[in-house]
Design a protein around this motif. Structure first.
Motif, PDB file in Angstrom:
ATOM      1  N   CYS A  73       0.871  -1.176   0.000  1.00 51.68           N
ATOM      2  CA  CYS A  73       0.000   0.000   0.000  1.00 51.68           C
ATOM      3  C   CYS A  73       0.907   1.224   0.000  1.00 51.68           C
ATOM      4  CB  CYS A  73      -0.915   0.009   1.219  1.00 51.68           C
ATOM      5  SG  CYS A  73      -2.256   1.218   1.127  1.00 51.68           S
ATOM      6  N   ASP A  74       0.737   2.107  -0.958  1.00 50.15           N
ATOM      7  CA  ASP A  74       1.629   3.258  -1.109  1.00 50.15           C
ATOM      8  C   ASP A  74       1.697   4.082   0.177  1.00 50.15           C
ATOM      9  OD1 ASP A  74       2.095   2.535  -3.715  1.00 50.15           O
ATOM     10  OD2 ASP A  74       0.694   3.989  -4.587  1.00 50.15           O
ATOM     11  N   ASP A  75       2.881   4.629   0.424  1.00 47.60           N
ATOM     12  CA  ASP A  75       3.076   5.438   1.627  1.00 47.60           C
ATOM     13  C   ASP A  75       2.055   6.569   1.736  1.00 47.60           C
ATOM     14  OD1 ASP A  75       5.279   4.178   2.932  1.00 47.60           O
ATOM     15  OD2 ASP A  75       6.641   5.002   1.424  1.00 47.60           O
ATOM     16  N   GLU A  76       1.727   7.144   0.592  1.00 49.06           N
ATOM     17  CA  GLU A  76       0.813   8.287   0.590  1.00 49.06           C
ATOM     18  C   GLU A  76      -0.634   7.877   0.883  1.00 49.06           C
ATOM     19  OE1 GLU A  76       4.215   9.117  -2.291  1.00 49.06           O
ATOM     20  OE2 GLU A  76       2.900   7.427  -1.812  1.00 49.06           O
ATOM     21  N   LYS A  77      -0.926   6.566   0.806  1.00 52.06           N
ATOM     22  CA  LYS A  77      -2.318   6.099   0.944  1.00 52.06           C
ATOM     23  C   LYS A  77      -2.559   5.223   2.168  1.00 52.06           C
ATOM     24  CE  LYS A  77      -2.832   6.078  -4.115  1.00 52.06           C
ATOM     25  NZ  LYS A  77      -3.011   5.224  -5.325  1.00 52.06           N
ATOM     26  N   LYS A  78      -1.497   4.640   2.728  1.00 50.88           N
ATOM     27  CA  LYS A  78      -1.691   3.590   3.728  1.00 50.88           C
ATOM     28  C   LYS A  78      -2.373   4.079   5.007  1.00 50.88           C
ATOM     29  CE  LYS A  78       3.083   3.963   5.461  1.00 50.88           C
ATOM     30  NZ  LYS A  78       4.424   3.338   5.461  1.00 50.88           N
ATOM     31  N   TYR A  79      -2.069   5.288   5.461  1.00 49.14           N
ATOM     32  CA  TYR A  79      -2.673   5.766   6.699  1.00 49.14           C
ATOM     33  C   TYR A  79      -4.161   6.048   6.529  1.00 49.14           C
ATOM     34  CZ  TYR A  79       2.047   6.030   8.544  1.00 49.14           C
ATOM     35  OH  TYR A  79       3.312   5.709   8.968  1.00 49.14           O
ATOM     36  N   GLY A  80      -4.549   6.528   5.343  1.00 54.21           N
ATOM     37  CA  GLY A  80      -5.963   6.738   5.054  1.00 54.21           C
ATOM     38  C   GLY A  80      -6.730   5.426   5.029  1.00 54.21           C
ATOM     39  N   VAL A  81      -6.121   4.399   4.453  1.00 48.81           N
ATOM     40  CA  VAL A  81      -6.751   3.080   4.423  1.00 48.81           C
ATOM     41  C   VAL A  81      -6.941   2.557   5.838  1.00 48.81           C
ATOM     42  CG1 VAL A  81      -6.420   0.659   3.763  1.00 48.81           C
ATOM     43  CG2 VAL A  81      -5.941   2.466   2.110  1.00 48.81           C
ATOM     44  N   VAL A  82      -5.900   2.668   6.674  1.00 51.74           N
ATOM     45  CA  VAL A  82      -5.998   2.175   8.052  1.00 51.74           C
ATOM     46  C   VAL A  82      -7.068   2.937   8.826  1.00 51.74           C
ATOM     47  CG1 VAL A  82      -4.782   1.988  10.263  1.00 51.74           C
ATOM     48  CG2 VAL A  82      -3.672   1.250   8.157  1.00 51.74           C
ATOM     49  N   ASP A  83      -7.151   4.245   8.634  1.00 55.35           N
ATOM     50  CA  ASP A  83      -8.200   5.028   9.297  1.00 55.35           C
ATOM     51  C   ASP A  83      -9.587   4.496   8.925  1.00 55.35           C
ATOM     52  OD1 ASP A  83      -6.361   6.665  10.536  1.00 55.35           O
ATOM     53  OD2 ASP A  83      -6.541   8.300   9.076  1.00 55.35           O
ATOM     54  N   ALA A  84      -9.766   4.170   7.642  1.00 55.88           N
ATOM     55  CA  ALA A  84     -11.054   3.647   7.178  1.00 55.88           C
ATOM     56  C   ALA A  84     -11.343   2.273   7.783  1.00 55.88           C
ATOM     57  CB  ALA A  84     -11.073   3.570   5.653  1.00 55.88           C
ATOM     58  N   VAL A  85     -10.312   1.439   7.904  1.00 57.03           N
ATOM     59  CA  VAL A  85     -10.484   0.107   8.491  1.00 57.03           C
ATOM     60  C   VAL A  85     -10.826   0.218   9.980  1.00 57.03           C
ATOM     61  CG1 VAL A  85      -9.315  -2.075   9.042  1.00 57.03           C
ATOM     62  CG2 VAL A  85      -9.011  -1.031   6.784  1.00 57.03           C
ATOM     63  N   VAL A  86     -10.174   1.129  10.682  1.00 54.95           N
ATOM     64  CA  VAL A  86     -10.487   1.355  12.094  1.00 54.95           C
ATOM     65  C   VAL A  86     -11.947   1.752  12.246  1.00 54.95           C
ATOM     66  CG1 VAL A  86     -10.040   2.818  14.108  1.00 54.95           C
ATOM     67  CG2 VAL A  86      -8.122   1.979  12.742  1.00 54.95           C
ATOM     68  N   LYS A  87     -12.394   2.692  11.418  1.00 57.14           N
ATOM     69  CA  LYS A  87     -13.787   3.150  11.496  1.00 57.14           C
ATOM     70  C   LYS A  87     -14.756   2.009  11.182  1.00 57.14           C
ATOM     71  CE  LYS A  87     -16.904   6.873  10.120  1.00 57.14           C
ATOM     72  NZ  LYS A  87     -18.065   5.966  10.053  1.00 57.14           N
ATOM     73  N   HIS A  88     -14.395   1.160  10.208  1.00 59.62           N
ATOM     74  CA  HIS A  88     -15.250   0.022   9.857  1.00 59.62           C
ATOM     75  C   HIS A  88     -15.507  -0.857  11.079  1.00 59.62           C
ATOM     76  CE1 HIS A  88     -16.733  -3.508   7.590  1.00 59.62           C
ATOM     77  NE2 HIS A  88     -16.007  -4.197   8.458  1.00 59.62           N
ATOM     78  N   PHE A  89     -14.466  -1.184  11.817  1.00 64.08           N
ATOM     79  CA  PHE A  89     -14.632  -2.074  12.969  1.00 64.08           C
ATOM     80  C   PHE A  89     -15.268  -1.360  14.156  1.00 64.08           C
ATOM     81  CE2 PHE A  89     -11.393  -4.616  10.650  1.00 64.08           C
ATOM     82  CZ  PHE A  89     -12.129  -5.782  10.557  1.00 64.08           C
ATOM     83  N   GLN A  90     -15.018  -0.063  14.304  1.00 60.08           N
ATOM     84  CA  GLN A  90     -15.691   0.691  15.356  1.00 60.08           C
ATOM     85  C   GLN A  90     -17.199   0.732  15.098  1.00 60.08           C
ATOM     86  OE1 GLN A  90     -13.428   4.364  15.081  1.00 60.08           O
ATOM     87  NE2 GLN A  90     -12.285   3.903  16.975  1.00 60.08           N
ATOM     88  N   ASP A  91     -17.575   0.940  13.843  1.00 59.99           N
ATOM     89  CA  ASP A  91     -18.999   0.938  13.482  1.00 59.99           C
ATOM     90  C   ASP A  91     -19.611  -0.446  13.680  1.00 59.99           C
ATOM     91  OD1 ASP A  91     -18.734   3.588  12.807  1.00 59.99           O
ATOM     92  OD2 ASP A  91     -18.693   3.260  10.629  1.00 59.99           O
ATOM     93  N   ALA A  92     -18.848  -1.478  13.320  1.00 56.04           N
ATOM     94  CA  ALA A  92     -19.348  -2.850  13.467  1.00 56.04           C
ATOM     95  C   ALA A  92     -19.609  -3.167  14.939  1.00 56.04           C
ATOM     96  CB  ALA A  92     -18.347  -3.836  12.881  1.00 56.04           C
ATOM     97  N   LYS A  93     -18.709  -2.742  15.819  1.00 61.13           N
ATOM     98  CA  LYS A  93     -18.900  -2.993  17.253  1.00 61.13           C
ATOM     99  C   LYS A  93     -20.107  -2.226  17.787  1.00 61.13           C
ATOM    100  CE  LYS A  93     -16.225  -3.385  21.557  1.00 61.13           C
ATOM    101  NZ  LYS A  93     -17.197  -2.842  22.500  1.00 61.13           N
ATOM    102  N   ALA A  94     -20.253  -0.984  17.338  1.00 61.80           N
ATOM    103  CA  ALA A  94     -21.383  -0.165  17.790  1.00 61.80           C
ATOM    104  C   ALA A  94     -22.715  -0.768  17.368  1.00 61.80           C
ATOM    105  CB  ALA A  94     -21.239   1.259  17.243  1.00 61.80           C
ATOM    106  N   LYS A  95     -22.761  -1.397  16.196  1.00 62.97           N
ATOM    107  CA  LYS A  95     -24.003  -1.981  15.668  1.00 62.97           C
ATOM    108  C   LYS A  95     -24.223  -3.418  16.131  1.00 62.97           C
ATOM    109  CE  LYS A  95     -22.961  -1.003  11.372  1.00 62.97           C
ATOM    110  NZ  LYS A  95     -23.048  -0.883   9.887  1.00 62.97           N
ATOM    111  N   GLY A  96     -23.215  -3.987  16.812  1.00 63.44           N
ATOM    112  CA  GLY A  96     -23.341  -5.365  17.255  1.00 63.44           C
ATOM    113  C   GLY A  96     -23.092  -6.383  16.162  1.00 63.44           C
TER     114      GLY A  96
END
Length: 499
Positions: A401-424
């Motif tokens: 994952c390109d250096d310029e893109k990897k942190y944005g991808v990880v932020d999106a993945v973190v949010k995905h799992f935070q939303d999943a936990k909130a929704k059960g």
């Protein structure tokens, strides 16, 4: 006036030879890494030295610094360019020559010098170069210092006061080896494979192990900067498999593998089983906490969950702190908490007093394994491994994952799992029990199976690790779930290795 560095230049042109090239993404969270010629030229390395010297003075620290370089064909040239910049910024430079990284850290103490700049690409493939830096021993730079250094270098905000000087420290490796080996010899007859992948550690590891009483079987210890067999990376299965083959062929007690700059160590037991470094950390925590009850250990978020659940560690009163992956982060945390040791799954191990001085040293790690075996004369390395509660864990897996893109991808993945936990929502067929977001996201479900996604701090990659205390299938279920989320991001490429 020194020219302002440029982020891109074409090699073999007038501009390339007359302007500093420094790609901004080379300033990582806790050290610097560039592809030489494509992302950094020698004038760029000179600019980095000027920036580092400027920053040291800005921090109010005595302008004296240790430098060394690893065994790559170009590392000495990069180091000399860096040194010229440091001297232009008024630094007194102590050059210890060809060295492993912990030798440079040791030199800060031995020579009473506050700062360090070690030229090494560590375990990165050939073509990469980099610098590990610090100005407050035994710590190395973190994000705050790296961000300021980036500002100074890219903005050409140099304070070129002059007055710098240079001193080559002769025969410094002998002082480092003497320091490590002025200790009682190991009583147990141990046959140890010392695997170095033709990297810098090959000049030192066999000598150190022999000096403490081990019978050493050298494996790829002749220095060869082309790395003819495999990259000297102790997380690389190719290197671990070569260690396995050597252990079985020579009927050795253990194989110790050292990475390209000698600050990490990997382990294969007497049965040829690769033991990932986090599991070795649990073994050493058991051994060390028996000597020092109620000890604190720091481990990175990539590491096994056994640090929290192992019954022996509980009996010994061990306290565990899961922290951000990265040698600078763990080193700093070990120092802050006064922990006995810090362990990373990558093989960076940090030993505080009485075992070490707080920095990561693959040689001290290797000696700690030998001491553990010496204190358990009736047990093999395989016996100690089998004594751990069973878990099924993956190696470190890294999709591009390109250096310029990897942190944005990880932020999106973190949010995905935070939303999943909130929704059960379930992950890998079970509810989420815990999310740890100190460094990417570590998702743990009901049965203790967990998966981690984070951005690599030193390469254009993500990092994925999965583990289950339940079964191999549950480990694979978690990997499928994690990878399924990553595949929704087209920026994520192929893995370097998978389960």
């Amino acid at each position: 006036m020194f020219p302002t560095p440029k982020s891109a230049l074409t090699p073999n042109t007038y501009d390339y030879e007359s302007s500093p090239l420094v790609k901004p993404t080379g300033f990582r969270e806790y050290d610097a890494r560039w592809l030489l010629e494509k992302e950094l030229n020698l004038m760029g390395a000179q600019a980095l030295g000027m920036g580092l010297g400027t920053m040291i003075r800005e921090m109010g620290i005595k302008a004296e610094i240790v430098t060394g370089h690893d065994f790559r064909s170009y590392s000495a040239s990069v180091k000399m360019a860096l040194i010229s910049g440091l001297m232009a910024a008024g630094c007194k430079v102590y050059d210890i020559g060809l060295a492993i990284t912990p030798m440079a850290y040791f030199a800060q103490f031995e020579l009473d010098v506050p700062c360090v700049a070690m030229v090494t690409a560590s375990h990165n493939d050939n073509g990469w170069t980099g610098v590990k830096m610090g100005a407050n021993r035994p710590l190395t730079f973190g994000p705050t210092e790296m961000t300021r250094l980036k500002e100074i270098v890219l903005g050409a905000q140099f304070n070129l006061s002059g007055g710098g000087s240079y001193e080559f420290v002769e025969n410094f490796p002998e002082r480092y080896i003497a320091d490590l080996t002025k200790r009682p010899k190991i009583k147990r007859k141990l046959k140890v494979v010392a695997a170095c992948g033709n990297g810098t550690a090959g000049a030192f590891a066999p000598r150190i192990l022999e000096a403490v009483g081990c019978e050493v079987v050298p494996l790829d210890c002749n220095l060869d900067h082309t790395f003819p067999r495999y990259n000297p990376n102790t997380e690389d299965m190719q290197m671990l498999h070569a260690m396995r083959d050597a252990v079985l062929m020579h009927k050795a007690d253990v194989a110790l593998g050292f990475d390209g700059d000698g600050d990490r160590c990997g382990v294969v037991d007497n049965e040829g089983e690769e033991i990932f470094a986090d599991k070795v950390g649990v073994m050493l925590a058991r051994d060390m906490s028996a000597l020092h009850k109620n000890s604190t250990f720091v481990v990175d978020v990539k590491s096994t969950g056994l640090f929290l659940t192992d019954p022996v560690l509980k009996v010994n009163g061990v306290k565990v702190d899961y922290w951000k992956t990265g040698h600078s982060y763990i080193k700093r945390r070990v120092n802050e908490l006064g922990a006995v040791a810090g362990f990373e799954k990558s093989g960076h191990f940090f030993f505080n007093k009485p075992f070490g001085r707080g920095y990561d040293d693959g040689m001290i790690f290797g000696l700690a394994v030998c001491d553990m075996l010496d204190r358990n004369p009736d047990k093999s390395m395989a016996d100690l491994r089998k004594a751990l509660p069973k878990t099924w864990g993956s190696p470190t897996m890294s999709p591009h994952c390109d250096d310029e893109k990897k942190y944005g991808v990880v932020d999106a993945v973190v949010k995905h799992f935070q939303d999943a936990k909130a929704k059960g929502d379930q992950v890998a067929g079970q509810p989420i029990r815990e999310l740890v977001t100190v460094n990417g996201v570590r998702v743990t479900v009901e049965d203790g199976t967990w998966g981690l996604v984070r951005a690599s701090s030193n390469k254009p990659e993500l990092v994925v690790v999965v583990e289950s205390p339940a079964s191999e299938q549950r480990m694979r279920d978690m990997f499928k779930a994690i990878d399924g989320v990553l595949r929704t991001h087209p920026e994520v490429g192929e893995y370097n290795q998978t389960i």
